[in-house]
Design a protein around this motif. Structure first.
Motif, PDB file in Angstrom:
ATOM      1  N   ASN A  56      38.665  35.718  35.306  1.00 20.89           N
ATOM      2  CA  ASN A  56      37.540  35.819  36.252  1.00 20.89           C
ATOM      3  C   ASN A  56      36.959  34.311  36.156  1.00 20.89           C
ATOM      4  N   VAL A  57      37.018  33.465  35.283  1.00 25.42           N
ATOM      5  CA  VAL A  57      36.665  32.257  35.324  1.00 25.42           C
ATOM      6  C   VAL A  57      37.514  31.287  36.228  1.00 25.42           C
ATOM      7  N   LEU A  58      38.848  31.740  36.106  1.00 23.55           N
ATOM      8  CA  LEU A  58      39.816  31.088  37.016  1.00 23.55           C
ATOM      9  C   LEU A  58      39.611  31.717  38.323  1.00 23.55           C
ATOM     10  N   GLY A  59      39.334  32.781  38.722  1.00 26.29           N
ATOM     11  CA  GLY A  59      39.198  33.523  39.976  1.00 26.29           C
ATOM     12  C   GLY A  59      37.815  32.632  40.536  1.00 26.29           C
ATOM     13  N   LEU A  60      36.902  32.495  39.778  1.00 21.45           N
ATOM     14  CA  LEU A  60      35.761  31.762  40.256  1.00 21.45           C
ATOM     15  C   LEU A  60      35.821  30.486  40.714  1.00 21.45           C
ATOM     16  N   ALA A  61      36.911  29.592  39.894  1.00 24.63           N
ATOM     17  CA  ALA A  61      37.427  28.138  40.285  1.00 24.63           C
ATOM     18  C   ALA A  61      38.059  28.285  41.624  1.00 24.63           C
ATOM     19  N   LEU A  62      38.755  29.371  42.059  1.00 20.05           N
ATOM     20  CA  LEU A  62      39.864  29.621  43.146  1.00 20.05           C
ATOM     21  C   LEU A  62      38.654  29.719  44.212  1.00 20.05           C
TER      22      LEU A  62
ATOM     23  N   LEU B 292      32.635  37.556  40.976  1.00 15.97           N
ATOM     24  CA  LEU B 292      33.434  37.119  39.633  1.00 15.97           C
ATOM     25  C   LEU B 292      32.590  36.988  38.711  1.00 15.97           C
ATOM     26  N   ALA B 293      31.296  36.124  38.870  1.00 14.82           N
ATOM     27  CA  ALA B 293      30.300  35.812  37.899  1.00 14.82           C
ATOM     28  C   ALA B 293      30.062  37.078  37.161  1.00 14.82           C
ATOM     29  N   PHE B 294      29.419  38.070  37.999  1.00 17.53           N
ATOM     30  CA  PHE B 294      28.916  39.463  37.288  1.00 17.53           C
ATOM     31  C   PHE B 294      30.169  39.869  36.629  1.00 17.53           C
TER      32      PHE B 294
ATOM     33  N   ALA C 153      42.170  37.449  44.192  1.00 16.58           N
ATOM     34  CA  ALA C 153      42.109  38.923  44.040  1.00 16.58           C
ATOM     35  C   ALA C 153      43.162  39.293  42.870  1.00 16.58           C
ATOM     36  N   LEU C 154      44.212  38.546  42.707  1.00 21.51           N
ATOM     37  CA  LEU C 154      45.313  38.996  41.566  1.00 21.51           C
ATOM     38  C   LEU C 154      44.621  38.834  40.278  1.00 21.51           C
ATOM     39  N   VAL C 155      43.951  37.863  40.010  1.00 26.22           N
ATOM     40  CA  VAL C 155      43.246  37.592  38.324  1.00 26.22           C
ATOM     41  C   VAL C 155      42.101  38.432  38.571  1.00 26.22           C
ATOM     42  N   ASN C 156      41.236  38.847  39.327  1.00 22.04           N
ATOM     43  CA  ASN C 156      40.346  39.711  39.342  1.00 22.04           C
ATOM     44  C   ASN C 156      40.685  41.125  38.976  1.00 22.04           C
ATOM     45  N   PHE C 157      41.430  41.569  39.741  1.00 18.68           N
ATOM     46  CA  PHE C 157      42.303  43.056  39.235  1.00 18.68           C
ATOM     47  C   PHE C 157      43.115  43.192  38.122  1.00 18.68           C
TER      48      PHE C 157
ATOM     49  N   PHE D 291      32.662  41.311  44.807  1.00 17.54           N
ATOM     50  CA  PHE D 291      33.797  40.632  44.992  1.00 17.54           C
ATOM     51  C   PHE D 291      34.879  41.444  45.772  1.00 17.54           C
ATOM     52  N   ALA D 292      35.216  42.777  45.745  1.00 16.41           N
ATOM     53  CA  ALA D 292      36.205  43.335  46.569  1.00 16.41           C
ATOM     54  C   ALA D 292      36.193  43.010  47.892  1.00 16.41           C
TER      55      ALA D 292
END
Length: 539
Positions: free
Chosen positions: A478-484, A367-369, A303-307, A403-404
């Motif tokens: 978002n790539v980092l968020g996708l990995a998480l 996250l991909a979108f 959530a942190l990295v996406n927002f 995502f949200a």
């Protein structure tokens, strides 16, 4: 304390096939629930009231932003004064999102929601009569506290009143109501300010807010086991000081040399806050509990990295469209609103998918979108088609819709029932911290590439270089968020094999155990709740 829907604890994770067999179809979910505390009509009324409240909070947040120029003219406030109106509200959200979780443990989520929304409404009325900007700062801070209480308790209330098999789609509807408010706020708020004056923005929706409060008071009934505890005042004081320093530093990046010192001091105070929380018996943030739950940590940082990537986009798009493409504020706002429109339309679909395949895979799709939309936005230049700009906004909106809500649902399901309010508050806080991180990045980049110049046509090239740099960084976020999120999915799969860590038994399987289809909301026995909440043991 929230009571999960179960009749007995289950020590081992459940295979996916068993979970799928246990879930009733949508049209049959409500009638088959015997332990559920509400009938279908009561659940529908409660969700309508809950959505109305969240819509109004979101509408006011975005509507006030559109009215800031009018407020400045009427109250003779400078640009710095106006920026503080938003800054104190964000600061209040960061602090009270976490405090609200401890209030829920003391008072219950229903009371916290009703008190918080009442505070929000009273501040709306008082803001309509503010004589100076200094009073507005204080009113917005108090209003932010009420909004934080509403945001944190909304999720716990939904988990409390809804059967598990419907929580995803109801979370989607709740998220959609928030995005509708965000989308309509600038347009309707700007129109009200133009036609009637900014003060009427805080009055026009008051009757709707009062009706929503009454509906919540009359329809929502949640069984609550009181927890004998008090507020962690030392921890709250240290946490508040740390966030105050961080907010000041974030607001001053690129304008004052001392901004870095404030940011460093804020981080140091937050480290002190962690040390304080490790020593108090009932902390406002249970650091040890969080450290013992890697699935919760992964969801929070996603959530942190996406927002952190999304908030800066609004700044760049508004400057790009107005200063480089010469659109009016209304036209630029309409383009940016496409993002919220996509979120509003697709959030219910994301919720339904969460019920079918789980919230984590849906979060990964989002996250991909989001990353794809931001990557396309990094290709914008002075001659890009406005249709292409609108397309990027829609793609980013699709990503946020997927995502949200699902990520929030995944976070609150990562913990046992007694820690659901804390998980909800932490999720909201991480999103707000992401906004602050985004503000720091954008301010630092624009200072480096533009210096003291504005983002006009003569500075188009350096502005676009800085914007592209940050947008590529936001793609990496978002790539980092996708990995998480992928790690969460992998761990869930390993839990199904009996090899994962931090595995929670799936309460939906207990429906099949009971043989009555009842997933329940919070209507389990208090004895069962006590057994489940003794330490939050994991399989």
């Amino acid at each position: 304390m929230i009571l999960l829907p179960s009749s007995s604890p289950l020590p081992m994770p459940v295979p996916r096939s068993a979970r799928q067999r246990a879930r009733p179809p949508f049209h049959a979910a409500l009638p088959s629930i015997k332990e559920f505390p509400m009938n279908e009509s009561g659940l529908r009324s409660s969700m309508i009231a809950l959505s109305m409240c969240n819509f109004m909070v979101a509408f006011m947040v975005s509507g006030v932003g559109a009215c800031l120029p009018s407020i400045g003219n009427d109250l003779h406030a400078s640009a710095g004064d106006l920026s503080l109106i938003s800054a104190v509200y964000v600061l209040s959200l960061v602090i009270f999102n976490i405090v609200a979780a401890q209030l829920i443990a003391i008072m219950g989520q229903r009371r916290v929601f009703l008190y918080g929304f009442a505070i929000f409404l009273v501040m709306c009325l008082s803001l309509a009569f503010s004589p100076n900007v200094e009073l507005v700062w204080g009113q917005r801070f108090i209003q932010g506290a009420g909004a934080a209480m509403v945001a944190t308790s909304s999720v716990t209330l939904l988990i409390s009143i809804a059967p598990r098999s419907m929580q995803g789609r109801l979370m989607g509807l709740l998220t959609a109501s928030t995005y509708v408010g965000i989308a309509l706020g600038p347009l309707v708020g700007g129109g009200i300010a133009t036609a009637l004056g900014w003060r009427w923005l805080f009055v026009v929706l008051l009757p709707l807010g009062v009706l929503a409060w009454i509906a919540m008071f009359r329809t929502v009934r949640v069984r609550q086991v009181p927890v004998p505890t008090g507020l962690d005042l030392p921890g709250i004081a240290v946490m508040g000081a740390g966030f105050v320093l961080l907010t000041i530093g974030a607001s001053c990046v690129g304008r004052y040399d001392f901004a870095g010192w404030f940011l460093a001091a804020g981080l140091a105070v937050l480290v002190l806050f962690v040390l304080v929380e490790l020593r108090v018996p009932r902390p406002v943030v249970d650091v040890r509990f969080i450290a013992a739950h890697p699935s919760l940590i992964l969801g929070l940082f996603a959530a942190l990295v996406n927002f952190g990537s999304i908030n800066g986009l609004l700044y760049y798009f508004m400057l790009y469209l107005q200063q480089l493409r010469f659109l009016t504020p209304l036209e630029a706002g309409a383009f940016v609103a496409l993002q919220s429109v996509a979120q509003s339309l697709l959030s219910p679909l994301a919720g339904k998918l969460s019920d079918r395949i789980g919230p984590d895979p849906v979060s990964a799709i989002g996250l991909a979108f989001s990353g794809a939309g931001i990557l396309l936005s990094s290709r914008l230049d002075m001659h890009s088609s406005l249709l292409f700009v609108g397309l990027t906004q829609c793609i980013i909106g699709v990503g946020l819709a997927f995502f949200a809500g699902p990520n929030t649902l995944s976070i609150v399901r990562s913990v046992d029932a007694s820690h659901t309010p804390e998980a909800s508050g932490l999720a909201n806080t991480m999103r707000t911290l992401g906004m602050l991180i985004s503000l720091i990045i954008v301010s630092a980049t624009m200072t480096r590439y533009l210096g003291t110049h504005g983002a006009g046509p003569e500075m188009a090239e350096p502005f676009l270089r800085g914007m592209r740099l940050d947008l590529r960084l936001f793609v990496a976020f978002n790539v980092l968020g996708l990995a998480l999120v992928s790690l969460r999915i992998l761990n869930a799969w390993r839990c199904g094999l009996g090899k994962g860590v931090d595995c929670m038994p799936d309460p939906s399987f207990l429906e099949e155990e009971d043989g009555n289809g009842g997933s329940g909301g919070q209507a389990g026995s208090e004895d069962g709740a006590a057994e489940r909440n003794t330490g939050g043991k994991r399989a």
